[in-house]
Structure formats: C-alpha cells, structure tokens
Design an enzyme around this catalytic site. Structure first.
Site, PDB file in Angstrom:
ATOM      1  N   ASP A  30       0.857  -1.165  -0.127  1.00  0.00           N
ATOM      2  CA  ASP A  30       0.050  -0.159   0.104  1.00  0.00           C
ATOM      3  C   ASP A  30       0.940   1.260   0.031  1.00  0.00           C
ATOM      4  OD1 ASP A  30      -3.212   0.492   0.985  1.00  0.00           O
ATOM      5  OD2 ASP A  30      -1.727   2.254   0.822  1.00  0.00           O
ATOM      6  N   PHE A 156     -16.974  -9.950  -2.934  1.00  0.00           N
ATOM      7  CA  PHE A 156     -18.264  -9.926  -2.532  1.00  0.00           C
ATOM      8  C   PHE A 156     -18.529  -9.882  -0.943  1.00  0.00           C
ATOM      9  CE2 PHE A 156     -18.399 -12.532  -6.640  1.00  0.00           C
ATOM     10  CZ  PHE A 156     -19.387 -11.654  -7.344  1.00  0.00           C
ATOM     11  N   GLU A 159     -18.257  -5.478   4.745  1.00  0.00           N
ATOM     12  CA  GLU A 159     -17.758  -4.877   6.116  1.00  0.00           C
ATOM     13  C   GLU A 159     -18.589  -5.310   7.107  1.00  0.00           C
ATOM     14  OE1 GLU A 159     -16.996  -0.536   6.159  1.00  0.00           O
ATOM     15  OE2 GLU A 159     -16.480  -0.682   3.877  1.00  0.00           O
ATOM     16  N   LYS A 259     -34.442  -5.790   5.365  1.00  0.00           N
ATOM     17  CA  LYS A 259     -34.729  -4.969   6.556  1.00  0.00           C
ATOM     18  C   LYS A 259     -34.702  -3.603   6.167  1.00  0.00           C
ATOM     19  CE  LYS A 259     -32.526  -8.104   9.990  1.00  0.00           C
ATOM     20  NZ  LYS A 259     -31.641  -9.078   8.948  1.00  0.00           N
ATOM     21  N   GLY A 265     -25.800   2.788   3.316  1.00  0.00           N
ATOM     22  CA  GLY A 265     -24.671   3.739   3.223  1.00  0.00           C
ATOM     23  C   GLY A 265     -23.315   2.710   2.949  1.00  0.00           C
ATOM     24  N   CYS A 268     -19.886   1.185  -0.898  1.00  0.00           N
ATOM     25  CA  CYS A 268     -19.971   0.437  -2.086  1.00  0.00           C
ATOM     26  C   CYS A 268     -21.317   0.795  -2.769  1.00  0.00           C
ATOM     27  CB  CYS A 268     -19.919  -1.258  -1.686  1.00  0.00           C
ATOM     28  SG  CYS A 268     -18.460  -1.587  -0.720  1.00  0.00           S
ATOM     29  N   LYS A 271     -21.707   4.385  -4.236  1.00  0.00           N
ATOM     30  CA  LYS A 271     -20.839   4.917  -5.396  1.00  0.00           C
ATOM     31  C   LYS A 271     -21.144   3.645  -6.791  1.00  0.00           C
ATOM     32  CE  LYS A 271     -16.465   2.119  -4.751  1.00  0.00           C
ATOM     33  NZ  LYS A 271     -16.520   1.219  -5.972  1.00  0.00           N
ATOM     34  N   LYS A 328     -23.133   0.495   8.949  1.00  0.00           N
ATOM     35  CA  LYS A 328     -23.869  -0.383   9.609  1.00  0.00           C
ATOM     36  C   LYS A 328     -23.195  -1.142  10.797  1.00  0.00           C
ATOM     37  CE  LYS A 328     -22.731  -4.448   7.691  1.00  0.00           C
ATOM     38  NZ  LYS A 328     -22.489  -5.563   6.546  1.00  0.00           N
ATOM     39  N   ARG A 335     -18.476   6.095   6.314  1.00  0.00           N
ATOM     40  CA  ARG A 335     -18.471   6.639   4.737  1.00  0.00           C
ATOM     41  C   ARG A 335     -19.770   6.441   4.466  1.00  0.00           C
ATOM     42  NH1 ARG A 335     -13.849   3.479   1.864  1.00  0.00           N
ATOM     43  NH2 ARG A 335     -14.322   1.854   3.497  1.00  0.00           N
TER      44      ARG A 335
HETATM   45  C1  UGA Z   1     -22.085  -4.501   0.020  1.00  0.00           C
HETATM   46  C2  UGA Z   1     -22.524  -5.867  -0.474  1.00  0.00           C
HETATM   47  O1  UGA Z   1     -23.421  -6.553   0.604  1.00  0.00           O
HETATM   48  C3  UGA Z   1     -21.067  -6.986  -0.626  1.00  0.00           C
HETATM   49  O2  UGA Z   1     -21.423  -8.119  -1.313  1.00  0.00           O
HETATM   50  C4  UGA Z   1     -20.149  -6.275  -1.602  1.00  0.00           C
HETATM   51  O3  UGA Z   1     -18.982  -7.040  -1.537  1.00  0.00           O
HETATM   52  C5  UGA Z   1     -19.899  -4.767  -0.877  1.00  0.00           C
HETATM   53  O4  UGA Z   1     -21.188  -4.040  -0.758  1.00  0.00           O
HETATM   54  C6  UGA Z   1     -18.738  -4.136  -1.652  1.00  0.00           C
HETATM   55  O5  UGA Z   1     -19.103  -3.948  -3.075  1.00  0.00           O
HETATM   56  O6  UGA Z   1     -17.629  -4.057  -1.775  1.00  0.00           O
HETATM   57  P1  UGA Z   1     -21.163  -3.566   2.463  1.00  0.00           P
HETATM   58  O7  UGA Z   1     -21.630  -2.043   1.697  1.00  0.00           O
HETATM   59  O8  UGA Z   1     -20.005  -3.669   3.212  1.00  0.00           O
HETATM   60  O9  UGA Z   1     -21.408  -4.849   1.185  1.00  0.00           O
HETATM   61  O10 UGA Z   1     -22.582  -3.819   3.477  1.00  0.00           O
HETATM   62  P2  UGA Z   1     -24.101  -4.521   3.445  1.00  0.00           P
HETATM   63  O11 UGA Z   1     -24.215  -5.237   4.520  1.00  0.00           O
HETATM   64  O12 UGA Z   1     -24.303  -4.822   2.030  1.00  0.00           O
HETATM   65  O13 UGA Z   1     -24.803  -3.184   4.085  1.00  0.00           O
HETATM   66  C7  UGA Z   1     -24.775  -2.033   3.001  1.00  0.00           C
HETATM   67  C8  UGA Z   1     -25.871  -0.983   3.818  1.00  0.00           C
HETATM   68  O14 UGA Z   1     -27.264  -1.591   3.384  1.00  0.00           O
HETATM   69  C9  UGA Z   1     -25.808  -0.694   4.800  1.00  0.00           C
HETATM   70  O15 UGA Z   1     -26.057   0.630   5.335  1.00  0.00           O
HETATM   71  C10 UGA Z   1     -26.910  -1.546   5.614  1.00  0.00           C
HETATM   72  O16 UGA Z   1     -27.540  -1.091   6.957  1.00  0.00           O
HETATM   73  C11 UGA Z   1     -27.826  -1.516   4.679  1.00  0.00           C
HETATM   74  N1  UGA Z   1     -28.929  -2.558   4.618  1.00  0.00           N
HETATM   75  C12 UGA Z   1     -28.458  -3.950   4.206  1.00  0.00           C
HETATM   76  C13 UGA Z   1     -30.240  -2.394   4.952  1.00  0.00           C
HETATM   77  O17 UGA Z   1     -30.674  -1.348   4.945  1.00  0.00           O
HETATM   78  N2  UGA Z   1     -31.128  -3.572   5.132  1.00  0.00           N
HETATM   79  C14 UGA Z   1     -30.798  -4.814   4.615  1.00  0.00           C
HETATM   80  O18 UGA Z   1     -31.809  -5.695   4.811  1.00  0.00           O
HETATM   81  C15 UGA Z   1     -29.444  -4.870   4.401  1.00  0.00           C
END
Ligand code: UGA
Length: 436
Positions: A30, A156, A159, A259, A265, A268, A271, A328, A335
C-alpha cells in the site's frame, strides 16, 4: 508455496492478505506509509472482527508489508489489485488508482522472469480490465498470455464480516481470456476453499458486470423494502417486518436483505450504483430503475427526519441523541453513513446533538469536531435528551428497554431499525415502517 502479492490494503485487500497469509507467501502493498507502519506493528488501522487475529497469524506465517511495488513483489504466481475505485465529481468511476498501479506494474514487469497473473479484484466498470488495464500493461512491448495474464476476480465481502466472508465466500468468479490462467487461479482457490465451493469461470467483462449486477440488485431490495416501509408507516396496524417475513417465505423472494431502515450507506452501494448509472448513460441506455433505487435511498433520511418532526412539536433547539454512527453494525466505517447525513440536517435545524457508537466515535469526531457531544455509554447519551434516534442495529441497542429511556427528558424513541422493545405508555415509540 504459492507466491502472492496484494496491492491496495483497504477492506478487500487487507482481508485477502491476512487470509491468504495463512496459506501462502504473501506481500501486502500500500502506498500509504501510515497504514504500512501500523500493519508492520501488527495493528489493523480499522475495526473489523478477527482482523487483528488473522493479521498476527499471517505475520507469524511470513506475511510482510511493503510501500512499493517492486519487481520482486511482481515475481509471483498471483498479483491481486485491490485499490479503491471511487467516483469523480461527475459521478463517473475514477480509475486513477487502477491506472497508476497498472503503470508501475508495467514498468517493473519487464524485468520479471515468471509469468504472473495480474488479477483485478477492485470493482471496475465493465470493459476496464481489457480496455484500460491491458493497454497500459502492454505498453512496454509485453504481451498478455506470454509475459503475464490478466484476470478479473470481483469480491463480494461485506464490511462487518469481511474476514468471515473472505474465508467462506458464497461464490468465486474468475474472468479471463486465457483458459490456462483462469484454471491456474481456480486451482489455487480450490486448494484453499472447501470441496463444494462454487468457482465460476467466465470472461473479464462478464465478471465485471456480475459485480455491478449483484450490488444494484441488493441495493434495489433495500430501496424497495424502504418504500414499502414508508407505505406501512401510513397504514395503522401494519409492521414492515411482518410483511418482509412473510414475503421472504416465497423462495423466489428469499429472506435476506429485507430489513427496512434509514437507507443504505457505506463505501460500495452508493458509489457503485452511481458509477453504473453514469456508465449506462454513456453507452446509450437510460437506467430509470437504477435512478429510482438511488433517489429512493437518498430520500430515506427525510423519512427519518419526518418521524422526528412528528414526535416533537418544535425541533429547533431540541436535544437529540443519535444511537449508531457507522453505516452498519460491527464496523467503525462512517462513509456515506445516513447517521452523518441526519446529523447534518439536524444541526441545520439548530438541534443539540449527542451521539453514541460502540466503534465509530473517533471517525465521527474527525467530521464534526466540537459541534456534537460524544458519549461512551448509552446511559450518558440518553440522559436529558428530548428524542433518541436508533440508526445502526448494534447488538447492544437491542438490549435497551423501558428503564434506559426513562432517563430522557422527553422519552421519544425513533427506531429506524425496529430493534428496541419498549412497552410503556410513558415512552413515545415510533418505529420506522410501523403504522400507528
Ligand atoms: C456490500 C455488499 O453486500 C457486498 O456483497 C459487496 O461486496 C460490498 O458491498 C462491496 O461492493 O464491496 P457492504 O456495503 O459492506 O457490502 O455492507 P452491506 O451489509 O451490504 O450493507 C450496506 C448497507 O445496506 C448498510 O447501510 C446496511 O445497513 C444496509 N442494509 C442492508 C439495509 O438497510 N437493509 C438490509 O436488509 C441490508
């Protein structure tokens, strides 16, 4: 032992390095000296469950960190590129990190005698691997398929469960034009994952498209359930969680990612949606549905704002406690967190904001400084407040009950995730998506 380099040590690159570091000879690279300094001491620079543990284990197994891409670091079987791909001011994907890394690789590759596989793991708009990265790598007279191979291998992981997802991915997608190179990487993955692990072999552009398809599909589910939650909110007697539970019983719909909440937010979905919209427009397609997913999401913070306004006669000057700042649970990442957006709106309304989060206080302090009051316990944040807004579904908030909210000046609880249980007439509980 298989020799691996990982370039870019964010969530994806660092999780990959510490996992592969237990199985292979890995160098993590990095350009950020602070990050390298911290990692060399065995200290992760962000919070992620089990990251510290795996970092330690891998370092004992020989994982090293470097600030530079050298010819030694390219003289490897696999070179994973996991640098960030943000969006620019116009909302288009910004490939400058990828291009910079490709240029340095190209410069050093000339003196490398092995035929490394350069693997693009960063999320990149379809076409990037072959139309952008390949020409840079071939600029000095080197040829893909002779001097190096070029693969696309999207990630995939989520976080909050990055290490677990890296160790147990639901699928591995490998895109490439050389079947030799695709098979070589597939064989490596097969050797580190379980026997039943699904490994999909395809071409580069399909692999790139799969990643955006997955993220836009997941984002769509959230925006759809949030729209339904806003409808339930206006239907006395309904609860969006009951609706989600029952529709989820249909195997065509499934139970996950239903949910309702304050909107998605993170680094990922926002953007990637935006980058896909810009890309679709640039190739002559107007993606109305993707636009709607995005705008439904950015409007959701106003749904939360309206609930606060419904519960308070006058919002100006009120003391509002925000529970949860990270986008989350189980991460300190803020971010694109909707909590941060909500706080900005509330500050404009001259509210006094006090905040709590098990992990994200320091990151939030870096944004707001002394404009907020920061608290270490839920008791402190709730004390004397006029309204409590539960934003992030941290485990500890699920344990909050009547007694915790009684210490508020005016017990008004806005629960955007419907995780706290309060059955006390003296507490005004408003759950997002619960019609009253
Ligand atoms: C997301 C994808 O889930 C991953 O598969 C992907 O690899 C990643 O983006 C990426 O492209 O790097 P991430 O953003 O880390 O992962 O976390 P998520 O669990 O997907 O949550 C994203 C947002 O959606 C959070 O704000 C969470 O609170 C919200 N969310 C998620 C909901 O409001 N309801 C749900 O049922 C699920």
């Amino acid at each position: 032992m298989t020799k691996v380099a990982v370039i870019g040590l964010g969530y994806v690159g660092l999780s990959l390095s510490v996992f592969l570091g237990t199985k292979a000879d890995v160098v993590g690279i990095d350009s950020n000296s602070e990050k390298i300094k911290s990692l060399r001491k065995g200290v992760p620079y962000f919070y992620e469950q089990d990251l510290g543990l795996y970092l330690k284990r891998s370092m004992q197994n020989g994982l090293i960190f470097s600030q530079e891409i050298t010819k030694e670091s390219l003289d490897r079987d696999f070179v994973f590129v996991t640098v960030g791909t943000p969006i620019d001011k116009k909302g288009k994907i910004d490939l400058s990190n990828i291009k910079k890394v490709a240029q340095i690789i190209a410069k050093n590759l000339k003196s490398v005698r092995t035929r490394p596989s350069i693997i693009i793991k960063s999320t990149v708009i379809p076409g990037t691997t072959l139309d952008v990265v390949k020409p840079i790598l071939e600029k000095n007279g080197l040829k893909e398929g002779i001097h190096f191979d070029l693969l696309t291998n999207p990630e995939f992981l989520k976080e909050g469960s990055a290490i677990k997802d890296t160790i147990y991915p639901h699928v591995t997608v490998i895109g490439g034009s050389s079947s030799y190179a695709v098979k070589k990487l597939a064989k490596f993955y097969a050797s580190i994952y379980s026997k039943n692990h699904k490994i999909i072999q395809t071409n580069n552009v399909t692999a790139e498209a799969i990643k955006y398809a997955a993220n836009s599909f997941l984002a769509a589910r959230i925006s759809l359930i949030n729209s339904l939650a806003n409808i339930c909110q206006r239907l006395p007697g309904t609860n969006v969680d009951k609706v989600a539970e029952v529709i989820g019983m249909d195997p065509r719909i499934g139970t996950q990612f239903l949910k309702a909440g304050p909107g998605y937010g993170g680094s990922c979905f926002p953007k990637d949606l935006q980058a896909l919209i810009s890309f679709a427009n640039s190739i002559g397609y107007n993606p109305v549905l993707l636009d709607a997913i995005k705008s439904t999401n950015s409007d959701q913070v106003f749904a939360v704002m309206n609930l606060i306004k419904t519960g308070l006669d006058r919002i100006q000057g009120k003391k509002i406690a925000i529970l949860g700042l990270s986008f989350k649970e189980n991460t300190d990442d803020i971010r694109e967190s909707v909590s941060i957006k909500l706080i900005k709106l509330l500050l404009k309304q001259k509210c006094k904001i006090s905040v709590h989060d098990p992990k994200a206080i320091e990151n939030t302090r870096n944004v707001f400084g002394d404009k907020l009051s920061y608290h270490k316990t839920t008791q402190d944040v709730l004390k004397d407040s006029d309204c409590a807004v539960v934003m992030t579904p941290w485990e500890e908030y699920k344990k909050l009950g009547r007694k915790d909210f009684q210490i508020m000046k005016h017990p008004l609880v806005i629960d955007t995730r419907r995780i706290v249980r309060v059955d006390d007439e003296k507490i005004n509980y408003i759950g997002l998506g619960v019609g009253t």
